[in-house]
Design an enzyme around this catalytic site. Sequence first.
Site, mmCIF file in Angstrom:
data_model
loop_
_atom_site.group_PDB
_atom_site.id
_atom_site.type_symbol
_atom_site.label_atom_id
_atom_site.label_comp_id
_atom_site.label_asym_id
_atom_site.label_seq_id
_atom_site.Cartn_x
_atom_site.Cartn_y
_atom_site.Cartn_z
ATOM 1 N N GLU A 76 0.810 -1.225 0.000
ATOM 2 C CA GLU A 76 0.000 0.000 0.000
ATOM 3 C C GLU A 76 0.846 1.280 0.000
ATOM 4 O OE1 GLU A 76 -4.217 -0.300 1.687
ATOM 5 O OE2 GLU A 76 -2.901 -0.792 3.377
ATOM 6 N N HIS B 83 -11.516 0.005 6.364
ATOM 7 C CA HIS B 83 -10.072 -0.182 6.201
ATOM 8 C C HIS B 83 -9.261 0.599 7.233
ATOM 9 C CE1 HIS B 83 -6.541 -0.159 3.056
ATOM 10 N NE2 HIS B 83 -6.098 -0.206 4.295
#
Length: 248
Positions: free
Chosen positions: A77, A166
């Site tokens: 990420e 998330h």
Amino acid sequence: MTVLAQALEELVTANRILACEGVVDSFGHASIRHPDRPDHYILSRARAPECIEIEDLMEFAADGTPADPRGRKPYAERFIHGAVYEARPDVRAVVHHHSPSVIPFSVTAVRLTPLMHMCAGIGTGIPTWDSRTKFGDTNLLVTTMEMARDLAGALGDRPVALMRGHGAVVAGVSLREVVFNSIYLQLNADLQMKATALGQPMFLSDGEVAAVLRTRSSFTFERAWEGWCHRAGRPYDSRPMEGPLAKV
Ligand SMILES: [Zn+2]
């Protein structure tokens, strides 16, 4: 110590503090804009934040390409960081975390809103970015620049954006500021849940948020940073800093 060496030490400290304070567990990460190459950023290899050492820190181009990987595996990420630096020239540090306290606010219509003076830096009107809106059913991880740029667009010029189901992204002008706001974002979420159980909370007004930020001095960040360094077992460096570590 060079500015870069000092920056790397501070980035290790930031990761350790975030882990110690429970903002990140084995996942989540902090980065800084490269002090000498502003179109690059520095972020650890994929490793639990509380374990990170200097040699884990890697340099990336804005698109997430590692400058000198040496076999080190980057975070999937990492694109979140590059997209925010790309979109926000004012930003010199970014935190991405999955604090469990903020998740309920990312999956309901209840807005996470500052209700305590120490939390004013998280800002009002915190948006929630939903990956499904544009990208459909995914594993929710931000693994491309396209997704990361969409997230950076939702963040806009704010200090915080939540990510549905998330976590959150926190951006600021210094590492100490983003760590500070990450910790107080988590605290505000906890306090808002408690206050809501008692009744309708009274939130800070926009004017109060502005007044807190207007009167906040660098000493606030230093006092917090020293305490968190002590708790995380890291040295506290009080020397004036430039570039990404500049005191606000
Ligand atoms: Zn994540």
